[in-house]
Scaffold this motif. Sequence first.
Motif, PDB file in Angstrom:
ATOM      1  N   THR A 131       0.812  -1.220   0.000  1.00  0.00           N
ATOM      2  CA  THR A 131       0.000   0.000   0.000  1.00  0.00           C
ATOM      3  C   THR A 131       0.846   1.271   0.000  1.00  0.00           C
ATOM      4  OG1 THR A 131      -0.241  -0.106   2.413  1.00  0.00           O
ATOM      5  CG2 THR A 131      -2.015  -1.075   1.083  1.00  0.00           C
ATOM      6  N   GLY A 132       2.173   1.128   0.127  1.00  0.00           N
ATOM      7  CA  GLY A 132       3.061   2.291   0.010  1.00  0.00           C
ATOM      8  C   GLY A 132       3.660   2.790   1.311  1.00  0.00           C
ATOM      9  N   ASN A 141      -3.814   4.478   8.314  1.00  0.00           N
ATOM     10  CA  ASN A 141      -3.975   3.271   7.523  1.00  0.00           C
ATOM     11  C   ASN A 141      -3.901   3.630   6.045  1.00  0.00           C
ATOM     12  OD1 ASN A 141      -4.753   0.732   6.508  1.00  0.00           O
ATOM     13  ND2 ASN A 141      -6.918   1.239   6.689  1.00  0.00           N
ATOM     14  N   LEU A 142      -2.946   3.043   5.336  1.00  0.00           N
ATOM     15  CA  LEU A 142      -2.870   3.217   3.891  1.00  0.00           C
ATOM     16  C   LEU A 142      -3.605   2.049   3.242  1.00  0.00           C
ATOM     17  CD1 LEU A 142       0.808   4.418   3.332  1.00  0.00           C
ATOM     18  CD2 LEU A 142      -1.243   5.739   3.898  1.00  0.00           C
ATOM     19  N   ILE A 149      -6.195   6.538   4.445  1.00  0.00           N
ATOM     20  CA  ILE A 149      -5.936   7.225   3.182  1.00  0.00           C
ATOM     21  C   ILE A 149      -5.963   6.168   2.085  1.00  0.00           C
ATOM     22  CG2 ILE A 149      -4.298   8.619   1.840  1.00  0.00           C
ATOM     23  CD1 ILE A 149      -5.000  10.184   4.291  1.00  0.00           C
ATOM     24  N   ASP A 150      -6.811   6.368   1.084  1.00  0.00           N
ATOM     25  CA  ASP A 150      -6.872   5.455  -0.050  1.00  0.00           C
ATOM     26  C   ASP A 150      -5.774   5.861  -1.028  1.00  0.00           C
ATOM     27  OD1 ASP A 150      -7.417   3.941  -2.304  1.00  0.00           O
ATOM     28  OD2 ASP A 150      -9.585   4.108  -2.049  1.00  0.00           O
ATOM     29  N   ASP A 175       1.300  14.336   1.571  1.00  0.00           N
ATOM     30  CA  ASP A 175       0.641  15.634   1.801  1.00  0.00           C
ATOM     31  C   ASP A 175      -0.686  15.454   2.540  1.00  0.00           C
ATOM     32  OD1 ASP A 175       2.717  16.963   0.537  1.00  0.00           O
ATOM     33  OD2 ASP A 175       1.655  17.139  -1.382  1.00  0.00           O
ATOM     34  N   ALA A 176      -1.462  14.444   2.159  1.00  0.00           N
ATOM     35  CA  ALA A 176      -2.752  14.184   2.811  1.00  0.00           C
ATOM     36  C   ALA A 176      -2.552  13.809   4.283  1.00  0.00           C
ATOM     37  CB  ALA A 176      -3.498  13.071   2.069  1.00  0.00           C
ATOM     38  N   ILE A 177      -1.517  13.052   4.566  1.00  0.00           N
ATOM     39  CA  ILE A 177      -1.233  12.661   5.956  1.00  0.00           C
ATOM     40  C   ILE A 177      -0.844  13.879   6.779  1.00  0.00           C
ATOM     41  CG2 ILE A 177       0.322  11.350   7.461  1.00  0.00           C
ATOM     42  CD1 ILE A 177       0.402   9.226   5.150  1.00  0.00           C
TER      43      ILE A 177
END
Length: 174
Positions: free
Chosen positions: A17-18, A105-106, A152-153, A164-166
């Motif tokens: 998931t990265g 959670n990714l 985060i999807d 950036d979203a995190i």
Amino acid sequence: MKDNQRTHIVLIGFMGTGKSTVSELLAERLSCEAVDIDAVIIEREGMPISDIFATKGEAAFRTAESEALSDVLQREHMGVIATGGGAVLASQNREMMLKFGFVVNLHASAELIIERVSQDTSRPLLQGDVSQRVHKLLEDRKHAYDFAHCTIDTESMTPAQVADAIVLEWRLLF
């Protein structure tokens, strides 16, 4: 930070998931250390994870994983921690993550995960039919990541966009 006990950002999620990639970018943005729990285990055990599974078994690996996670989470200085996909399976690990970190959670679809991990022969839990193993593990773990502060999807985002979203979520909460 509003809660001075939480000093880390902890990335959880299924393999592929990265987590490792995003942890490096995130640490760079926040000027702190990136720590990959799998790398800590490899260094401590002196062998690849696949060898730990083969020679000592999954239970021994999970014990080493919990010990490494505990040590890293108790570090005083902030870090971005990339956990292994199964680190969430132990309740004491989930409790420690929540106590000492902002847990993210990714998430990605099974198809994208299969695409990302299908050529990686170093993943002991994917031996055999990769597609079948990913679908089975995802089913087994479908609620294992639900304790995270946010999800985060990563499906349609670049690693930089995920980082950036995190940061945005983290700043809103802490």
